[in-house]
Design a protein around this motif. Structure first.
Motif: not given
Length: 175
Positions: A117-137
């Motif tokens: 599982t990979a992802g990124i969370e942006l703190f200047n945009t509340p609730g912005f978090q993207l999560t994905w599986n590295t198998l499919d990108g």
């Protein structure tokens, strides 16, 4: 153990530790990777101020323990804060995607049993978090973000691997 509870416990444990570790600045984003087996890692990126000048910090966090994803016991959580130079801060900021991307909903399972599982969370945009599986990108529309994630995990791992900064344990919270 419920994965969201694990993440919430780690986040709650880190509150107030920034002051103890000398971090004074603005947290911009977090990149993370949760392998299906082994140590989970997360890096929070801080700049000195909102005008994005001067040195910054990276807070590296690791969850260590058996079966981190499916274990009924809490893994041990460690963190450390590393100072980074103004040049390193500017290098990270210049890598932030400036092209727009299409936001599509995350897949229903935020932590995957196959692949990492990979992802990124942006703190200047509340609730912005993207999560994905590295198998499919992740969805094709997320390529600017997943490419940025690849670049940042490589940069942060490189910076952190050269550090002799002491690891500190985060006390486990009750479930």
């Amino acid at each position: 153990m419920h994965i969201q509870k694990l993440n919430d416990n780690a986040a709650e444990s880190l509150r107030g530790l920034d002051e103890d570790s000398g971090i004074r600045g603005i947290m911009l984003f977090r990149v993370f990777k949760y392998p299906s087996t082994g140590t989970w890692q997360s890096w929070n990126f801080y700049t000195k101020n909102r005008i994005l000048e001067g040195p910054g910090f990276i807070r590296e966090i690791q969850w260590k323990g058996e079966g981190t994803k499916l274990s009924s016991t809490m893994p041990k959580i460690y963190h450390r804060a590393l100072k980074i130079s103004e040049e390193q801060v500017q290098s990270v900021i210049s890598a932030i995607p400036s092209t727009p991307f299409v936001l599509v909903p995350s897949l229903p399972r935020p932590v995957y049993l196959d692949g990492d599982t990979a992802g990124i969370e942006l703190f200047n945009t509340p609730g912005f978090q993207l999560t994905w599986n590295t198998l499919d990108g992740g969805p094709e529309q997320w390529k600017p973000i997943t490419n940025f994630w690849n670049q940042m995990t490589e940069v942060f791992e490189g910076i952190c691997s050269k550090s002799d900064e002491r690891w500190r344990s985060i006390p486990a919270l009750s479930e």
